[in-house]
Write an enzyme that holds these catalytic residues in place. Structure first.
Site, short mmCIF file in Angstrom:
data_model
loop_
_atom_site.label_atom_id
_atom_site.label_comp_id
_atom_site.label_asym_id
_atom_site.label_seq_id
_atom_site.Cartn_x
_atom_site.Cartn_y
_atom_site.Cartn_z
N ASP A 133 0.82 -1.22 0.00
CA ASP A 133 0.00 0.00 0.00
C ASP A 133 0.85 1.26 0.00
O ASP A 133 0.61 2.19 -0.76
CB ASP A 133 -1.00 -0.01 1.16
CG ASP A 133 -0.36 -0.24 2.52
OD1 ASP A 133 0.83 -0.62 2.57
OD2 ASP A 133 -1.05 -0.05 3.53
N GLY A 183 -4.49 -7.89 13.15
CA GLY A 183 -4.34 -7.51 11.76
C GLY A 183 -5.63 -7.65 10.96
O GLY A 183 -5.62 -7.57 9.75
N ASP A 238 -8.26 0.11 5.28
CA ASP A 238 -9.07 -0.69 6.21
C ASP A 238 -10.50 -0.18 6.30
O ASP A 238 -11.46 -0.94 6.18
CB ASP A 238 -8.42 -0.71 7.59
CG ASP A 238 -7.12 -1.48 7.61
OD1 ASP A 238 -6.80 -2.13 6.60
OD2 ASP A 238 -6.40 -1.42 8.63
#
Length: 412
Positions: free
Chosen positions: A62, A150, A198
């Site tokens: 990312d 995570g 996220d």
């Protein structure tokens, strides 16, 4: 033909059974948080849900301008909630019962290092952005996402809070806006410099689809994940990610150094991110520092693996997808060096199991979880065997979650 029809019927029955079990689990948790809310606040609540997420492939790409391929999960965070008639926010978490009911205020501007910072940060950001939240609320949270794993438990809470506040106070908010609000809350209120991935995946999740996201542009595409004979199995190492933050910053700096070294060799074709390179282009670059080269190689090759994985899923080539998962972990272990004994033990044990199509660590590394693709007929043996190997080789006991790919936030 008869045998094939019989096999299809059995597979359909397995799928329907798992869906029924997931629905029963959801109803059970809904009843639990409802009862806890009524016990604490003596009134009937509304109940909402937001998923967690897992990254199927595309790790540490990312911040290197690459692609990721995450999906929302059927495990996540639940909230029983009702608005109040004053400016108080009363928060209770079944996961942190030792904190009791924590009283905050809709005008709060600073964190207090509590689970309540995440929802209060969302309230703060919404009001800062001009949305009208005139009253506080009572809320009971419960998450069946492992903390520090995570799987984005904090982002799940942020999106969930934004979603139920939208409903409680009739706010004109899209799910993309809710994701951006959650990210801003984490950046500015909590003080964690996370990206949008996220919150975006959790807010925009689509059942039975992964989200193929270009992190350099935020362009995305839903990719169908047709797992007729397999399921995703999450293994939580229960090793907290103590080294994660310092090593994360170190790896990021090493990749930036690689870009700097590569650009010194170019007059015109300079790059901003390693994700701009193909494998062939990378192999033509000269990076004498062995460590820097290994870090850069992972960033380049992992991005290309993610692109290939997307094509494999589009064409229902599940075995190829599993091989790419395995290659991803090997790269994270040997080139990027962010796995650690616990995650390596889980993954290597998974590779040895009958019916394991692919397995890799997921998340930042140095603890947290693995994600495996396992044939449905072999799931129980897989859990038993991997769990035994892990316990005998580490100081931890793993927790396993058989999950489906779910949708975004909703009211139950």
């Amino acid at each position: 033909m008869i045998e094939q029809t019989k096999e299809q019927a059995i597979k359909q029955q397995i799928t329907e059974t798992r869906q029924t079990e997931a629905h029963k689990q959801e109803e059970k948790i809904k009843d639990m948080v409802t009862q806890k809310y009524k016990e604490l606040f003596k009134e009937e609540p509304r109940v909402f849900f937001a998923p967690g997420r897992v990254n199927l492939i595309g790790e540490h790409t990312d911040y290197n301008g690459g692609h990721v391929l995450p999906c929302a999960l059927t495990i996540g965070t639940y909230a029983a909630v009702q608005k109040r008639n004053d400016d108080k926010i009363l928060l209770y978490s079944i996961n942190f019962e030792e904190e009791g009911i924590v009283t905050r205020n809709i005008n709060e501007t600073k964190p207090i290092k509590s689970f309540t910072d995440y929802p209060v940060g969302v309230v703060h950001q919404l009001r800062k952005d001009g949305f009208n939240i005139p009253f506080g609320f009572n809320v009971v949270y419960f998450g069946n996402i492992p903390n520090s794993s995570g799987l984005s438990s904090s982002a799940s809470v942020e999106v969930l809070t934004g979603f139920f506040l939208k409903s409680l106070f009739c706010l004109e908010l899209s799910n993309v806006q809710i994701a951006l609000i959650g990210q801003k809350a984490e950046n500015d209120f909590i003080g964690v410099n996370c990206g949008i991935m996220d919150q975006f995946i959790i807010a925009m999740g689509k059942e039975d689809h992964a989200t193929y996201l270009d992190t350099s542009t935020l362009n995305f595409e839903y990719i169908p994940v047709k797992l007729k004979n397999q399921s995703l199995v999450i293994a939580c190492s229960n090793k907290k990610r103590g080294l994660g933050e310092s090593k994360y910053n170190e790896r990021r700096a090493e990749c930036e150094k690689a870009v700097e070294i590569i650009n010194r060799q170019e007059n015109e074709n300079k790059i901003k991110f390693l994700g701009e390179l193909t494998e062939e282009e990378f192999e033509q670059k000269i990076i004498e520092d062995e460590i820097i080269r290994k870090r850069a190689k992972h960033a380049v090759y992992e991005n290309q693996r993610t692109i290939k994985a997307c094509h494999a899923l589009k064409n229902n080539r599940i075995e190829e997808f599993g091989m790419l998962m395995n290659e991803s972990h090997s790269s994270l272990q040997y080139d990027y060096e962010v796995t650690g004994k616990e995650l390596d033990t889980l993954v290597h044990a998974s590779w040895e199991q009958e019916g394991c199509v692919g397995s890799r660590m997921t998340g930042a590394g140095f603890g947290g979880c693995t994600v495996s693709l396992v044939n449905n007929d072999n799931i129980q043996a897989f859990i038993n065997n991997v769990g035994q190997v892990y316990k005998s080789n580490t100081d931890y006991e793993a927790d396993f979650y058989v999950v489906n790919i779910g949708g975004g936030p909703k009211e139950l």
